[in-house]
Write an enzyme that holds these catalytic residues in place. Sequence first.
Site, PDB file in Angstrom:
ATOM      1  N   CYS A 119       0.822  -1.230   0.000  1.00 17.99           N
ATOM      2  CA  CYS A 119       0.000   0.000   0.000  1.00 17.99           C
ATOM      3  C   CYS A 119       0.846   1.266   0.000  1.00 17.99           C
ATOM      4  O   CYS A 119       0.345   2.345  -0.313  1.00 17.99           O
ATOM      5  CB  CYS A 119      -0.910   0.028   1.215  1.00 17.99           C
ATOM      6  SG  CYS A 119      -2.024  -1.359   1.265  1.00 17.99           S
ATOM      7  N   HIS A 259      -3.573   7.310   3.234  1.00 17.82           N
ATOM      8  CA  HIS A 259      -3.949   6.061   2.565  1.00 17.82           C
ATOM      9  C   HIS A 259      -5.387   5.708   2.945  1.00 17.82           C
ATOM     10  O   HIS A 259      -5.747   5.729   4.125  1.00 17.82           O
ATOM     11  CB  HIS A 259      -2.983   4.960   2.998  1.00 17.82           C
ATOM     12  CG  HIS A 259      -3.373   3.596   2.531  1.00 17.82           C
ATOM     13  ND1 HIS A 259      -3.832   3.344   1.245  1.00 17.82           N
ATOM     14  CD2 HIS A 259      -3.384   2.394   3.164  1.00 17.82           C
ATOM     15  CE1 HIS A 259      -4.104   2.060   1.127  1.00 17.82           C
ATOM     16  NE2 HIS A 259      -3.851   1.465   2.272  1.00 17.82           N
ATOM     17  N   ASN A 289     -10.229  -0.031   0.029  1.00 10.01           N
ATOM     18  CA  ASN A 289      -8.771   0.087   0.084  1.00 10.01           C
ATOM     19  C   ASN A 289      -8.186  -0.374  -1.256  1.00 10.01           C
ATOM     20  O   ASN A 289      -8.204  -1.567  -1.557  1.00 10.01           O
ATOM     21  CB  ASN A 289      -8.265  -0.778   1.240  1.00 10.01           C
ATOM     22  CG  ASN A 289      -6.751  -0.762   1.372  1.00 10.01           C
ATOM     23  OD1 ASN A 289      -6.045  -0.249   0.504  1.00 10.01           O
ATOM     24  ND2 ASN A 289      -6.264  -1.328   2.458  1.00 10.01           N
TER      25      ASN A 289
HETATM   26  N1  ACO Z   1     -18.707  -8.865   9.053  1.00 11.05           N
HETATM   27  C1  ACO Z   1     -19.170  -9.172  10.282  1.00 11.05           C
HETATM   28  N2  ACO Z   1     -18.373  -9.524  11.283  1.00 11.05           N
HETATM   29  C2  ACO Z   1     -17.049  -9.570  11.038  1.00 11.05           C
HETATM   30  C3  ACO Z   1     -16.508  -9.272   9.789  1.00 11.05           C
HETATM   31  C4  ACO Z   1     -17.410  -8.898   8.772  1.00 11.05           C
HETATM   32  N3  ACO Z   1     -16.993  -8.565   7.529  1.00 11.05           N
HETATM   33  N4  ACO Z   1     -15.177  -9.392   9.846  1.00 11.05           N
HETATM   34  C5  ACO Z   1     -14.873  -9.766  11.097  1.00 11.05           C
HETATM   35  N5  ACO Z   1     -16.005  -9.884  11.822  1.00 11.05           N
HETATM   36  C6  ACO Z   1     -16.161 -10.262  13.217  1.00 11.05           C
HETATM   37  C7  ACO Z   1     -15.008 -11.084  13.708  1.00 11.05           C
HETATM   38  O1  ACO Z   1     -15.191 -12.448  13.389  1.00 11.05           O
HETATM   39  C8  ACO Z   1     -15.084 -10.837  15.206  1.00 11.05           C
HETATM   40  O2  ACO Z   1     -16.093 -11.667  15.725  1.00 11.05           O
HETATM   41  P1  ACO Z   1     -15.929 -12.332  17.178  1.00 11.05           P
HETATM   42  O3  ACO Z   1     -15.810 -11.183  18.128  1.00 11.05           O
HETATM   43  O4  ACO Z   1     -17.183 -13.125  17.311  1.00 11.05           O
HETATM   44  O5  ACO Z   1     -14.688 -13.140  17.099  1.00 11.05           O
HETATM   45  C9  ACO Z   1     -15.561  -9.384  15.300  1.00 11.05           C
HETATM   46  O6  ACO Z   1     -16.127  -9.077  14.011  1.00 11.05           O
HETATM   47  C10 ACO Z   1     -14.457  -8.400  15.604  1.00 11.05           C
HETATM   48  O7  ACO Z   1     -13.334  -8.688  14.746  1.00 11.05           O
HETATM   49  P2  ACO Z   1     -12.074  -7.790  14.759  1.00 11.05           P
HETATM   50  O8  ACO Z   1     -11.099  -8.305  13.750  1.00 11.05           O
HETATM   51  O9  ACO Z   1     -11.578  -7.614  16.165  1.00 11.05           O
HETATM   52  O10 ACO Z   1     -12.695  -6.413  14.257  1.00 11.05           O
HETATM   53  P3  ACO Z   1     -12.031  -5.006  14.196  1.00 11.05           P
HETATM   54  O11 ACO Z   1     -12.818  -4.021  14.951  1.00 11.05           O
HETATM   55  O12 ACO Z   1     -10.551  -5.070  14.433  1.00 11.05           O
HETATM   56  O13 ACO Z   1     -12.253  -4.650  12.660  1.00 11.05           O
HETATM   57  C11 ACO Z   1     -10.979  -4.588  10.658  1.00 11.05           C
HETATM   58  C12 ACO Z   1     -11.675  -5.465  11.680  1.00 11.05           C
HETATM   59  C13 ACO Z   1     -12.011  -3.718   9.997  1.00 11.05           C
HETATM   60  C14 ACO Z   1     -10.331  -5.499   9.625  1.00 11.05           C
HETATM   61  C15 ACO Z   1      -9.940  -3.710  11.379  1.00 11.05           C
HETATM   62  O14 ACO Z   1      -9.102  -4.490  12.191  1.00 11.05           O
HETATM   63  C16 ACO Z   1      -9.086  -2.976  10.415  1.00 11.05           C
HETATM   64  O15 ACO Z   1      -9.556  -2.104   9.722  1.00 11.05           O
HETATM   65  N6  ACO Z   1      -7.800  -3.281  10.393  1.00 11.05           N
HETATM   66  C17 ACO Z   1      -6.891  -2.673   9.450  1.00 11.05           C
HETATM   67  C18 ACO Z   1      -7.064  -3.415   8.195  1.00 11.05           C
HETATM   68  C19 ACO Z   1      -6.516  -2.661   7.063  1.00 11.05           C
HETATM   69  O16 ACO Z   1      -6.902  -1.536   6.806  1.00 11.05           O
HETATM   70  N7  ACO Z   1      -5.611  -3.322   6.397  1.00 11.05           N
HETATM   71  C20 ACO Z   1      -5.014  -2.798   5.316  1.00 11.05           C
HETATM   72  C21 ACO Z   1      -4.045  -1.736   5.752  1.00 11.05           C
HETATM   73  S1  ACO Z   1      -2.560  -1.934   5.015  1.00 11.05           S
HETATM   74  C22 ACO Z   1      -3.018  -2.054   3.482  1.00 11.05           C
HETATM   75  O17 ACO Z   1      -3.731  -1.189   3.023  1.00 11.05           O
HETATM   76  C23 ACO Z   1      -2.619  -3.271   2.766  1.00 11.05           C
END
Ligand code: ACO
Length: 332
Positions: A119, A259, A289
């Site tokens: 990214c 980003h 993204n």
């Molecule tokens: N729909 C519904 N529920 C979901 C989904 C979904 N799409 N995805 C995950 N969940 C659930 C999980 O299973 C978990 O359930 P549980 O509590 O029963 O186990 C719950 O939601 C919470 O999951 P987390 O992973 O803790 O959720 P979080 O608040 O961290 O959000 C996310 C997840 C959106 C991926 C966040 O961590 C994030 O944005 N991280 C950065 C990711 C990113 O931007 N990566 C790219 C950056 S670098 C680049 O651009 C390559």
Amino acid sequence: MAKYLADPKIGIVGIGSDAPEELLTNADLERIVDTSDQWIVERTGIRTRRIANSKTTTSMLASRAALRALEDAGVDPGDVDLIVVGTATPDMLFPSTGCLVQRDIGATRAAAFDLAAACTGFIYGLNVAAGMIRNGTHDTALVIGAETLTKITDFEDRSTCVLFGDGAGAAVLRRVENGSGIVSTRIKSDGTLGEMLMMPGGGSLHPPSHATVDARLHYIKMSGNNVFKSAVKSMADIVQTGLDDAGLTAADVDLFVPHQANARIIEATAKKLAFPTEKVFMNVDRYGNTSAASIPIAIDEARQTGRLERGDMVAAVAFGAGFTWGSVIFEY
Ligand code: ACO
């Protein structure tokens, strides 16, 4: 201003972007995995993404963005002598996407290559190209961020498949007479955290085989929470370093272009840097993204919608797999 960037002045003289027409909405994703529009919007801010069809490649999007950037700059493809493409989704391992773009836009004089910084690829590309112009070996560079991330997205993994979209953006870099151009570029990486965000299959570690396909190794694997925490801290730190380089403060910046990974990451980073909401550019709701493409797409959209005008001071920052991160501060 950091002395080494003061002379010669190098700036973005043209910008362009392209994205596929097909949309992938949250409602579409509700039919594919166990998710909801409400969860996706609350956790990411994303509502829809552009998605490449089976015939659309990264180099096609990159070439269209490049031609638009050249048109914006009033530069002929034959005058380009450097093409740097930041991408994690090249058309193939070789030839490089840069060489395919060179062929397709007719930039016959250019040296072309790809750069792997996920990214952060566009920011790394600006850094490298500005350095090559500064050292005098090149005059006119096309820096491109281009991705078809949905082709390596696992549509059985709800934690990643809601995040990504496809597109490309390009900038033409040259010496500039008016304004200060790029006043700081900073890039960093931390390879010890590489396993947090990777596509393990297809290289020398796991060459493609039936077994790697069965194990779904040709898709993005991500530890979302860890990426989130590192992204906010690293992006805020490296923008501050860039501002310090240039002798600027957040108040001197007209537009902050982070980003476009996730609205919550953007908001947390902007808050740490004390950028007010009106200075923060966000279009992640409509593109998701798009990795290396996100910043040039955002800059192009800011320009086209009047949020960015010549003379404005811009702070752009990215974070991605590697981990890699980087900032560029420039007068547009
Ligand atoms: N729909 C519904 N529920 C979901 C989904 C979904 N799409 N995805 C995950 N969940 C659930 C999980 O299973 C978990 O359930 P549980 O509590 O029963 O186990 C719950 O939601 C919470 O999951 P987390 O992973 O803790 O959720 P979080 O608040 O961290 O959000 C996310 C997840 C959106 C991926 C966040 O961590 C994030 O944005 N991280 C950065 C990711 C990113 O931007 N990566 C790219 C950056 S670098 C680049 O651009 C390559």
